[in-house]
Design a protein around this motif. Structure first.
Motif, PDB file in Angstrom:
ATOM      1  N   GLY A 162       0.816  -1.221   0.000  1.00 65.47           N
ATOM      2  CA  GLY A 162       0.000   0.000   0.000  1.00 65.47           C
ATOM      3  C   GLY A 162       0.839   1.255   0.000  1.00 65.47           C
TER       4      GLY A 162
ATOM      5  N   GLY B 233      10.617  -1.147   8.295  1.00 62.02           N
ATOM      6  CA  GLY B 233       9.206  -1.549   8.251  1.00 62.02           C
ATOM      7  C   GLY B 233       8.345  -0.803   7.258  1.00 62.02           C
TER       8      GLY B 233
ATOM      9  N   LYS C 261      10.327  -2.341   2.150  1.00 60.01           N
ATOM     10  CA  LYS C 261      11.424  -2.543   1.204  1.00 60.01           C
ATOM     11  C   LYS C 261      11.519  -4.026   0.803  1.00 60.01           C
ATOM     12  N   THR C 262      11.433  -4.884   1.828  1.00 62.83           N
ATOM     13  CA  THR C 262      11.503  -6.317   1.532  1.00 62.83           C
ATOM     14  C   THR C 262      10.299  -6.737   0.683  1.00 62.83           C
TER      15      THR C 262
ATOM     16  N   HIS D 116      -4.430  -4.825   5.192  1.00 65.47           N
ATOM     17  CA  HIS D 116      -4.304  -5.739   6.338  1.00 65.47           C
ATOM     18  C   HIS D 116      -5.624  -6.048   7.040  1.00 65.47           C
TER      19      HIS D 116
ATOM     20  N   LYS E 175       0.363  -2.836  10.286  1.00 63.70           N
ATOM     21  CA  LYS E 175       0.005  -4.258  10.331  1.00 63.70           C
ATOM     22  C   LYS E 175      -0.149  -4.687  11.796  1.00 63.70           C
TER      23      LYS E 175
HETATM   24  N1  LIG Z   1       3.692  -0.503   2.226  1.00 68.96           N
HETATM   25  C1  LIG Z   1       3.238  -1.576   2.855  1.00 68.96           C
HETATM   26  N2  LIG Z   1       2.079  -2.151   2.499  1.00 68.96           N
HETATM   27  C2  LIG Z   1       1.602  -3.235   3.144  1.00 68.96           C
HETATM   28  N3  LIG Z   1       2.222  -3.811   4.174  1.00 68.96           N
HETATM   29  C3  LIG Z   1       3.380  -3.292   4.593  1.00 68.96           C
HETATM   30  C4  LIG Z   1       3.948  -2.150   3.950  1.00 68.96           C
HETATM   31  N4  LIG Z   1       5.119  -1.869   4.554  1.00 68.96           N
HETATM   32  C5  LIG Z   1       5.288  -2.788   5.531  1.00 68.96           C
HETATM   33  N5  LIG Z   1       4.245  -3.638   5.554  1.00 68.96           N
HETATM   34  C6  LIG Z   1       4.068  -4.777   6.496  1.00 68.96           C
HETATM   35  O1  LIG Z   1       5.156  -4.776   7.388  1.00 68.96           O
HETATM   36  C7  LIG Z   1       5.945  -5.970   7.263  1.00 68.96           C
HETATM   37  C8  LIG Z   1       7.418  -5.594   7.308  1.00 68.96           C
HETATM   38  O2  LIG Z   1       7.733  -4.861   6.150  1.00 68.96           O
HETATM   39  P1  LIG Z   1       9.097  -5.070   5.340  1.00 68.96           P
HETATM   40  O3  LIG Z   1       9.853  -6.233   5.895  1.00 68.96           O
HETATM   41  O4  LIG Z   1       8.828  -5.080   3.897  1.00 68.96           O
HETATM   42  O5  LIG Z   1       9.814  -3.754   5.748  1.00 68.96           O
HETATM   43  P2  LIG Z   1      11.286  -3.308   5.439  1.00 68.96           P
HETATM   44  O6  LIG Z   1      11.198  -1.917   4.939  1.00 68.96           O
HETATM   45  O7  LIG Z   1      11.973  -4.304   4.609  1.00 68.96           O
HETATM   46  O8  LIG Z   1      11.824  -3.299   6.903  1.00 68.96           O
HETATM   47  P3  LIG Z   1      13.319  -3.478   7.470  1.00 68.96           P
HETATM   48  O9  LIG Z   1      14.065  -2.254   7.054  1.00 68.96           O
HETATM   49  O10 LIG Z   1      13.048  -3.526   8.950  1.00 68.96           O
HETATM   50  O11 LIG Z   1      13.827  -4.752   6.898  1.00 68.96           O
HETATM   51  C9  LIG Z   1       5.545  -6.584   5.936  1.00 68.96           C
HETATM   52  O12 LIG Z   1       5.591  -7.968   5.972  1.00 68.96           O
HETATM   53  C10 LIG Z   1       4.113  -6.093   5.766  1.00 68.96           C
HETATM   54  O13 LIG Z   1       3.217  -6.972   6.386  1.00 68.96           O
END
Ligand SMILES: Nc1ncnc2c1ncn2[C@@H]1O[C@H](COP(=O)(O)OP(=O)(O)OP(=O)(O)O)[C@@H](O)[C@H]1O
Length: 410
Positions: A154, A195, A198-199, A334, A362
């Protein structure tokens, strides 16, 4: 005469009484004896069990003594498999040997390159060691085709367009780049707070392109596998080529790519070697486009400029904390499968959760669900969301205050 017969009768009567008493005594003694026998049998069983346990312990202690007595084994690598149960090995001390191996070993595992342990005296192979690739396997997460698609992300429309252009297109249509005569982008750096998705973005690209998703967490690489970082980086790229199309996702890249410091501890040198290997791998990469490299960091300011040169990570995509509209979209994603009461006002929740990341949003949804479960309600109501916002955002604020002041609250 009559008296005599009376006497006899009385004697008979006495004798009968005596017999009765004796019978009763006898039955009592028998009962006692039987009880004693049963007790003895029970004791015997206990003693036998104890003996068996002690025998086992003696055996295992003997084995332990044997192990302590046996000389250390020599590590070697199989270089050639010959006929008749013989192989050529190169021992870790240098020389090559032609040796035999135990018939209990799995012949299939004795292939060139396998690591084996040799008896120091007879030099025969005692066991096949786990492959050196093992730490590599445990140091990363490999998913054939992650099940995250763009609709599950999102508030990141612009970022999705950018990542499609820079990572997806070269994977899907490498010929386009060939025709035009330009190299597809090699590495894309996603930066932004933790969070924020990015992943998720990297996984969604892998999903869209049917690619294998290979994730490594750079900080764990240097912490867990001291002295192995560079080799592991090489291994990751090899695996990515083997499994192409694939996406290598390097999380927390700042852990191996921070600007070079003047101090030079052995830990720093290890990190340096790992980074050098990463740069070498990227430089040696032909721009075929079937392996996409995406890295993530929340500290782009501390990255070594060498990493950001053209031909390396030269595309940057910012993944920020969502705005109100983004928060609404993430909350909708979510809550999609949640059983919500009509009074739940997602607009109000997104309005109240300013500053929350995707991961926080979330967590708010999950927490709201938990409040309902705790009260044994099958439906989530607005109050649950309000409590959840209080809890999650409150925790964030406490954490911020704690970081700023070093004081613990609550
Ligand atoms: N833009 C988004 N839309 C929907 N869900 C999200 C979004 N961003 C984060 N989330 C939720 O939060 C969880 C963690 O996000 P994610 O691992 O992608 O963050 P990240 O930016 O990679 O964090 P980090 O830097 O801590 O690794 C995801 O599994 C998802 O459920």
């Amino acid at each position: 005469m009559e008296k005599t017969s009376q006497n006899i009768l009385k004697k008979i009567e006495d004798l009968k009484k005596e017999i009765k008493i004796l019978k009763e005594d006898n039955a009592k003694t028998k009962r006692n004896l039987m009880w004693k026998v049963r007790k003895l049998e029970k004791d015997k069983l206990l003693v036998e069990n104890e003996k068996m346990r002690l025998d086992r312990e003696v055996k295992s202690l003997r084995g332990e003594i044997e192990r302590f007595r046996s000389p250390p084994l020599v590590i070697a690598t199989v270089t050639e498999v010959l006929d008749e149960g013989k192989v050529v090995v190169k021992s870790s001390t240098g020389p090559h040997f032609v040796i035999g191996y135990s018939r209990f070993l799995d012949e299939k595992s004795l292939e060139p390159g396998a690591r084996v342990a040799l008896n120091q005296q007879t030099f025969s192979i005692v066991s096949v060691l786990p492959s050196e690739k093992d730490p590599l396997v445990t140091g990363m997460e490999v998913e054939e085709k992650p099940d995250v698609s763009y609709v599950q992300i999102g508030g990141l429309e612009e970022q999705i367009v950018e990542i499609k252009e820079t990572v997806e297109l070269p994977l899907k249509k490498p010929e386009l780049f060939k025709e035009i005569g330009i190299e597809p982008p090699k590495g894309v750096l996603l930066y932004g707070p933790p969070g924020t998705g990015k992943t998720l973005l990297a996984k969604a690209v892998a999903h869209e392109t049917n690619a294998t998703f290979i994730k490594i967490v750079a900080s764990e690489f240097v912490k867990k596998y001291i002295g192995e970082g560079a080799r592991l980086v090489r291994g990751v790229f090899e695996l990515a080529k083997e499994k192409a199309p694939s996406i290598i996702f390097i999380d927390e890249i700042d852990a191996i790519a921070a600007k070079r410091l003047k101090s030079s501890t052995s830990g720093d040198r290890e990190v340096q070697r790992t980074l050098m290997q990463l740069l070498a791998e990227m430089d040696g990469f032909e721009g075929r486009g079937d392996v996409g490299i995406v890295a993530a960091t929340n500290r782009p300011d501390i990255l070594d400029p060498a990493l950001l040169r053209p031909g390396r990570f030269d595309r940057f995509i910012e993944v920020p904390i969502p705005n109100e509209d983004g928060r609404r979209q993430i909350l909708k994603i979510h809550t999609k499968n949640m059983n919500l009461e009509e009074d739940v006002d997602i607009d109000l929740v997104s309005n109240l959760s300013e500053g929350a990341s995707g991961a926080d949003l979330k967590a708010i949804c999950t927490e709201a669900g938990m409040f309902a479960i705790r009260e044994e309600r099958p439906i989530v109501v607005m109050n649950d969301f309000l409590d959840a916002v209080d809890k999650i955002i409150g925790m964030e604020r406490d954490e911020e205050i704690r970081k700023e002041t070093g004081v613990m609250y609550g």
